[in-house]
Every structure is written in structure tokens, then in C-alpha cells.
Design an enzyme around this catalytic site. Sequence first.
Site, PDB file in Angstrom:
ATOM      1  N   GLU A  91      29.584  45.043  41.115  1.00 58.58           N
ATOM      2  CA  GLU A  91      29.125  44.388  42.352  1.00 58.58           C
ATOM      3  C   GLU A  91      27.673  44.702  42.698  1.00 58.58           C
ATOM      4  O   GLU A  91      27.341  45.056  43.830  1.00 58.58           O
ATOM      5  CB  GLU A  91      30.056  44.763  43.512  1.00 58.58           C
ATOM      6  CG  GLU A  91      31.495  44.321  43.278  1.00 58.58           C
ATOM      7  CD  GLU A  91      32.433  44.713  44.410  1.00 58.58           C
ATOM      8  OE1 GLU A  91      31.961  45.272  45.428  1.00 58.58           O
ATOM      9  OE2 GLU A  91      33.647  44.468  44.272  1.00 58.58           O
ATOM     10  N   ASN A  94      30.953  43.932  36.200  1.00 63.03           N
ATOM     11  CA  ASN A  94      32.083  43.405  36.961  1.00 63.03           C
ATOM     12  C   ASN A  94      31.629  42.980  38.348  1.00 63.03           C
ATOM     13  O   ASN A  94      30.884  43.699  39.005  1.00 63.03           O
ATOM     14  CB  ASN A  94      33.155  44.502  37.078  1.00 63.03           C
ATOM     15  CG  ASN A  94      34.465  44.005  37.661  1.00 63.03           C
ATOM     16  OD1 ASN A  94      35.043  43.045  37.166  1.00 63.03           O
ATOM     17  ND2 ASN A  94      34.944  44.667  38.700  1.00 63.03           N
ATOM     18  N   HIS A 149      39.044  37.447  43.200  1.00 61.74           N
ATOM     19  CA  HIS A 149      39.583  37.553  44.559  1.00 61.74           C
ATOM     20  C   HIS A 149      39.407  36.200  45.248  1.00 61.74           C
ATOM     21  O   HIS A 149      38.290  35.796  45.579  1.00 61.74           O
ATOM     22  CB  HIS A 149      38.832  38.622  45.356  1.00 61.74           C
ATOM     23  CG  HIS A 149      39.042  40.017  44.864  1.00 61.74           C
ATOM     24  ND1 HIS A 149      40.285  40.616  44.848  1.00 61.74           N
ATOM     25  CD2 HIS A 149      38.179  40.945  44.371  1.00 61.74           C
ATOM     26  CE1 HIS A 149      40.174  41.843  44.381  1.00 61.74           C
ATOM     27  NE2 HIS A 149      38.906  42.070  44.074  1.00 61.74           N
ATOM     28  N   GLU A 209      40.482  41.574  38.755  1.00 61.17           N
ATOM     29  CA  GLU A 209      41.035  42.015  40.045  1.00 61.17           C
ATOM     30  C   GLU A 209      41.693  40.851  40.777  1.00 61.17           C
ATOM     31  O   GLU A 209      41.513  40.676  41.987  1.00 61.17           O
ATOM     32  CB  GLU A 209      39.931  42.628  40.919  1.00 61.17           C
ATOM     33  CG  GLU A 209      39.158  43.759  40.266  1.00 61.17           C
ATOM     34  CD  GLU A 209      38.129  44.393  41.190  1.00 61.17           C
ATOM     35  OE1 GLU A 209      38.217  44.195  42.423  1.00 61.17           O
ATOM     36  OE2 GLU A 209      37.243  45.098  40.679  1.00 61.17           O
ATOM     37  N   ASP A 254      43.681  38.402  42.940  1.00 63.74           N
ATOM     38  CA  ASP A 254      44.657  38.218  44.007  1.00 63.74           C
ATOM     39  C   ASP A 254      44.251  36.983  44.796  1.00 63.74           C
ATOM     40  O   ASP A 254      43.112  36.524  44.710  1.00 63.74           O
ATOM     41  CB  ASP A 254      44.800  39.446  44.918  1.00 63.74           C
ATOM     42  CG  ASP A 254      43.484  39.983  45.454  1.00 63.74           C
ATOM     43  OD1 ASP A 254      42.534  39.204  45.632  1.00 63.74           O
ATOM     44  OD2 ASP A 254      43.399  41.198  45.703  1.00 63.74           O
TER      45      ASP A 254
END
Length: 384
Positions: free
Chosen positions: A158, A204, A245, A276, A278
Site C-alpha cells: 500500500e 501488494n 477488497h 485479500e 472480501d
Amino acid sequence: MVLAGTLNAVPVSAGSTPADPSEQSLRALGARHGLYIGTAVDMAALDDANDPQYRQLVASQFNTVTAENVMKWESLEPTRGTYDWAPADKLIEFAKRNNQKVRGHVLVWQNQLPAWLTEGVANGTITTAQLRDLLKKHITNVVKRYKGKIWQWDVVNEAASDPWDTPAEIHLKGFWAQHLGAGYIADAFRWARAADPSALLFYNDYNLEAFGDKGLSDKTWYVYKMAKQLRQSGVPIDGVGSQGHLGTQYGNYDAFQVKEALDAFSDLGLATAFTEVDVRSQMTAGVQAGDSNEINPRLQASAGNYSVLMQACLANRHCLSYTVWGFTDKHSWVPTWFTNPPEGLATLYDESYQPKRAYNSIKADLIFSGPPYVQPRIQQNPRR
């Protein structure tokens, strides 16, 4: 659609019945494609003797695991010079027992840093030169300890800003860019490679699922250009992780848009991964009251978004793994992080460990995908 193929024929002896693929685990179905299916692991839940189903599902459904928190710097070195390896070691041991690969998360991130580090920089007791040495030492210590045990490392996490930040033009953000400048990213990859020649090294980030207009505020385009420059400069970056996400209240993307982004990164010679995943929903009063008119559309939209990412990953042969950020609403970070308005319903299983529509959607993608459009993975060799 990328689901145009059929399963390869499996010989069946006379009088026998083919195995029902819907009864197979995600990890078994992913293995048909050479694709690893993973989850982030909450170590407190894994260790909870009163919650054995959590441990059982981590072991049975997934063949790669990521430490949700216990490999972050604040957890590993809460006191300067004193490491607490026990929780991370326990995850490594669990993975070995269950024939799982491990994604290391994370070496360099501006969040969840130990207080002694950030306070030392703020009060001047840690100089810029010392900060750089501390970062090198941290990366070297952690990567060497787990040398040969980590499949993929999230080396830098990030680092890019968002279009809603000021300025809107995407730029490097956060603690490390502020204090060490842009060169810390290349340094981090080189230090990690020196510590473990065999691990795959990833950049990432979130909001990398698809390109926008490829202008100054397009984060995916910015990271693509950054990765290209790193590769051209000989930096040993092996892959780019797209966190995945998503939220059902947004427009999001279709599989073709996501595949375009994955293809662009893999055309640079990089592996890709969803790291990751979701898909959260707003927990309106109706949802919280159990109104099916509000719950059902959200569950369907969540399933659609999970499926879009899975289809795109299957269609890109360099997409090596698809990891969800927790698999049950019982142990999800979303309700504690997104509180205004409240959000939830983000994972594959509900709070009672019942699989949701999203689980069955990605399972169907894995079952019904095959040649000619979905082929086995092309494995990545670490950059030297």
C-alpha cells in the site's frame, strides 16, 4: 465469460459413480488449475479450543495461508531488539502439517509499526540513516528466519495514494516515502532477495482490480508504471498482488476489465495474485433486522464480485493464488473497521460457518472452468 470450457474426462470404472465435484474442497478444485486457494488466518481463532470448526476449515478448504497480523512489525518486534516469533512460528508449523504454502505479510507498510520506531523518528532519537538501517535489519531478520518456508512475501504494501487524497494525482504516500524517499521500495526488494533467493517477492495494494482512464488519478496505471520501472531497473520484483477488497454498494468491474489489468502486469514478466479478497455490504437497519429483501440482493452482489475476481484469475495463467481476507463473518475485520455506516457480510461463510452464495459461486467457477480458455498456471521463478 471465461467459463466456456468443460472438465477433462475422468476415467470411471464400470459400475462406479463419478465423484461429485460440489463436495470437494476449494483447495482440491483449485488444484485442477494449479491455482492455490488461500485465507488470512486469525491466530487467536486458530488457537481457540472452543472453536474447532475454524481450524478445521482453514486446514481443509485452503492450501495457502496468510498471517492476518502476527507477521506485521508491531507484532514481531513490540520492543526494540526483542522479537516475538511464537505466533508466526505457530502458523508456519500449522501450514507444514496441513501441506499448505505460506504468504508472508508484510515486510514494509506504513501501518501497524511498533511505537518505539514511529516515536523515535518523531522525537529525533532515530535519524534517517538509522531508520534505513533499521528497515534493512528488520527485512533481513524476518526473511532469513523464514527462509525456505515462505512462498510469497508481500515486500511493500500500500505505498500508492488514492485519487481521493490530496493531491488527487497518485503518488507515493506514508511513513516510509516521507522519511526515506521513493528509493526505499527498490531497496526493500533487494534486501528481501538477499535474505531469501527462493521466495517470490510481491508488491501488494488495494484498488488495483482494473484500469481506469490511465490518467494521473488512475492508481492501477500508476502501480503498473512503477512495476515496469522496477523491472527495467533490475529490481527483483516477482509479482503484483491485488487485494480485492470490494463493496456491494459500488459499481465494481466485470471479469474482462479485471483480466485486462492482470494481463498487463503479467506481460511485464510478473506473477499476479488476489491477496485479500472480501466483499462487504452496508449493514442497514433492514439488514440488521433480518429483512430478506435487503439481505438477499447483497448476498447475490457479493457472490458476483467474488466470482468476477475468480474468473479473471483463472483466465490469467500467471495468477498463482486467490486468497480471501478471512473466510467467516465470525472473525472478519470488516465490522470493526467500517463503522460509519456499519458494514459486514464480507466473507464466504456466515457467523455459524455455513457457506454463503459467494462460496458456491467461486466453487462453481473452479468446477466448470477448463480448456481452451482456462489453462494450468505458469509458475514464477524468483528474480535474481
